[in-house]
Design a protein around this motif. Structure first.
Motif, PDB file in Angstrom:
ATOM      1  N   THR A   1      43.829  26.713  46.836  1.00 28.75           N
ATOM      2  CA  THR A   1      43.729  25.465  46.091  1.00 28.75           C
ATOM      3  C   THR A   1      45.024  25.090  45.391  1.00 28.75           C
ATOM      4  OG1 THR A   1      42.848  26.727  44.237  1.00 28.75           O
ATOM      5  CG2 THR A   1      41.252  25.667  45.716  1.00 28.75           C
ATOM      6  N   THR A   2      45.913  26.042  45.234  1.00 33.39           N
ATOM      7  CA  THR A   2      47.203  25.788  44.607  1.00 33.39           C
ATOM      8  C   THR A   2      48.153  26.917  44.979  1.00 33.39           C
ATOM      9  OG1 THR A   2      48.373  25.363  42.515  1.00 33.39           O
ATOM     10  CG2 THR A   2      46.600  26.990  42.451  1.00 33.39           C
ATOM     11  N   TYR A   3      49.436  26.637  44.887  1.00 33.29           N
ATOM     12  CA  TYR A   3      50.435  27.693  45.059  1.00 33.29           C
ATOM     13  C   TYR A   3      51.045  28.048  43.710  1.00 33.29           C
ATOM     14  CZ  TYR A   3      49.986  26.669  49.985  1.00 33.29           C
ATOM     15  OH  TYR A   3      49.472  26.478  51.240  1.00 33.29           O
TER      16      TYR A   3
ATOM     17  N   VAL B   1      51.560  35.685  48.744  1.00 35.77           N
ATOM     18  CA  VAL B   1      51.501  34.226  48.699  1.00 35.77           C
ATOM     19  C   VAL B   1      52.857  33.706  48.249  1.00 35.77           C
ATOM     20  CG1 VAL B   1      50.345  32.237  47.650  1.00 35.77           C
ATOM     21  CG2 VAL B   1      49.038  34.314  48.158  1.00 35.77           C
ATOM     22  N   GLN B   2      53.318  32.677  48.897  1.00 36.08           N
ATOM     23  CA  GLN B   2      54.624  32.109  48.563  1.00 36.08           C
ATOM     24  C   GLN B   2      54.512  31.194  47.344  1.00 36.08           C
ATOM     25  OE1 GLN B   2      57.624  32.705  50.298  1.00 36.08           O
ATOM     26  NE2 GLN B   2      56.417  34.361  51.151  1.00 36.08           N
ATOM     27  N   THR B   3      54.076  31.760  46.216  1.00 34.48           N
ATOM     28  CA  THR B   3      53.940  30.947  45.018  1.00 34.48           C
ATOM     29  C   THR B   3      55.319  30.490  44.561  1.00 34.48           C
ATOM     30  OG1 THR B   3      54.028  32.882  43.579  1.00 34.48           O
ATOM     31  CG2 THR B   3      51.850  32.129  44.250  1.00 34.48           C
ATOM     32  N   HIS B   4      55.337  29.403  43.870  1.00 33.66           N
ATOM     33  CA  HIS B   4      56.552  28.811  43.304  1.00 33.66           C
ATOM     34  C   HIS B   4      57.488  28.241  44.369  1.00 33.66           C
ATOM     35  CE1 HIS B   4      55.242  30.723  39.622  1.00 33.66           C
ATOM     36  NE2 HIS B   4      55.296  31.900  40.207  1.00 33.66           N
ATOM     37  N   THR B   5      57.156  28.342  45.647  1.00 34.71           N
ATOM     38  CA  THR B   5      58.058  27.835  46.685  1.00 34.71           C
ATOM     39  C   THR B   5      57.408  26.755  47.544  1.00 34.71           C
ATOM     40  OG1 THR B   5      57.414  29.565  48.243  1.00 34.71           O
ATOM     41  CG2 THR B   5      59.318  30.024  46.836  1.00 34.71           C
TER      42      THR B   5
ATOM     43  N   ARG C   1      54.642  23.384  47.991  1.00 40.75           N
ATOM     44  CA  ARG C   1      53.936  22.321  47.286  1.00 40.75           C
ATOM     45  C   ARG C   1      52.488  22.321  47.743  1.00 40.75           C
ATOM     46  NH1 ARG C   1      56.438  16.612  47.752  1.00 40.75           N
ATOM     47  NH2 ARG C   1      54.252  16.084  47.495  1.00 40.75           N
ATOM     48  N   ALA C   2      51.591  22.228  46.796  1.00 39.24           N
ATOM     49  CA  ALA C   2      50.162  22.219  47.127  1.00 39.24           C
ATOM     50  C   ALA C   2      49.791  20.895  47.781  1.00 39.24           C
ATOM     51  CB  ALA C   2      49.337  22.433  45.868  1.00 39.24           C
ATOM     52  N   LEU C   3      48.780  20.950  48.596  1.00 35.89           N
ATOM     53  CA  LEU C   3      48.237  19.740  49.191  1.00 35.89           C
ATOM     54  C   LEU C   3      47.445  18.969  48.134  1.00 35.89           C
ATOM     55  CD1 LEU C   3      46.845  21.252  52.523  1.00 35.89           C
ATOM     56  CD2 LEU C   3      48.981  19.995  52.207  1.00 35.89           C
ATOM     57  N   SER C   4      47.201  17.720  48.398  1.00 32.36           N
ATOM     58  CA  SER C   4      46.368  16.928  47.497  1.00 32.36           C
ATOM     59  C   SER C   4      44.926  17.442  47.588  1.00 32.36           C
ATOM     60  CB  SER C   4      46.419  15.455  47.890  1.00 32.36           C
ATOM     61  OG  SER C   4      45.771  15.259  49.141  1.00 32.36           O
ATOM     62  N   ASN C   5      44.139  17.138  46.571  1.00 28.41           N
ATOM     63  CA  ASN C   5      42.721  17.521  46.593  1.00 28.41           C
ATOM     64  C   ASN C   5      42.042  16.981  47.838  1.00 28.41           C
ATOM     65  OD1 ASN C   5      43.271  18.581  44.099  1.00 28.41           O
ATOM     66  ND2 ASN C   5      41.851  17.287  42.974  1.00 28.41           N
TER      67      ASN C   5
ATOM     68  N   LEU D   1      44.822  27.345  37.838  1.00 26.81           N
ATOM     69  CA  LEU D   1      45.896  26.357  37.677  1.00 26.81           C
ATOM     70  C   LEU D   1      45.693  25.147  38.585  1.00 26.81           C
ATOM     71  CD1 LEU D   1      48.916  28.803  37.436  1.00 26.81           C
ATOM     72  CD2 LEU D   1      48.063  27.314  35.618  1.00 26.81           C
ATOM     73  N   ALA D   2      44.690  25.215  39.445  1.00 28.04           N
ATOM     74  CA  ALA D   2      44.357  24.075  40.302  1.00 28.04           C
ATOM     75  C   ALA D   2      43.628  23.026  39.469  1.00 28.04           C
ATOM     76  CB  ALA D   2      43.480  24.530  41.467  1.00 28.04           C
ATOM     77  N   ASP D   3      43.513  21.853  40.022  1.00 24.88           N
ATOM     78  CA  ASP D   3      42.779  20.778  39.365  1.00 24.88           C
ATOM     79  C   ASP D   3      41.320  21.214  39.190  1.00 24.88           C
ATOM     80  OD1 ASP D   3      41.463  18.468  38.604  1.00 24.88           O
ATOM     81  OD2 ASP D   3      42.259  17.241  40.238  1.00 24.88           O
TER      82      ASP D   3
END
Length: 154
Positions: free
Chosen positions: A8-10, A21-25, A27-31, A62-64
């Protein structure tokens, strides 16, 4: 049983060297895109009926929250088991009330590592789990950085 996992988020409040998981690198997709991907992957949620879906990330708290709520509502509507992978941020006093009503029906996989602030939060989190009858599976992440503290964690 069909099993799905959805990121749901990176975003993540940690930056663990062992994380795959490639966090911080990324961009998350839209909802909308996340839900459309889930809808397409699960054959309009038919394959999820009686199956399981894991909400993952980065850190899902941290996701919506509206995205999490929509996935939660889908789990009720289409009869699938919902679980959530978290590093514990979802239990923080300022975050928990946002998700509280949903968490009673979700299996929580709590990934604990050396970044967990045990001294300040552990007793509160444990009492919260017991008071609200949450289904929590703690998972200790052992790394070179925390193996010497393993007895303390246990």
């Amino acid at each position: 049983m069909n099993v799905f996992e959805i990121e749901t988020t990176y975003k993540c409040n940690w930056n663990c060297e062992y994380c795959c998981v490639q966090t911080h690198t990324k961009r998350a997709l839209s909802n909308e895109k996340i839900l459309n991907n889930l809808k397409e992957s699960s054959n309009n949620f038919i394959d999820l009926n009686g199956g399981a879906l894991t909400i993952s990330g980065g850190e899902p708290s941290l996701a919506d929250p509206e995205l999490i709520r929509e996935i939660y509502n889908l789990s009720k509507e289409h009869n699938f088991q919902l679980s959530l992978n978290t590093n514990g941020r979802i239990f923080y006093p300022n975050i928990y009330p946002i998700f509280k009503d949903m968490l009673k029906d979700i299996e929580i996989n709590w990934h604990v590592s050396e970044k967990c602030d045990w001294s300040d939060k552990i007793n509160w989190i444990l009492s919260l789990i017991e008071k609200d009858s949450l289904k929590v599976q703690p998972m200790l992440v052992v790394t070179n950085n925390n193996i010497i503290n393993l007895d303390t964690f246990m």
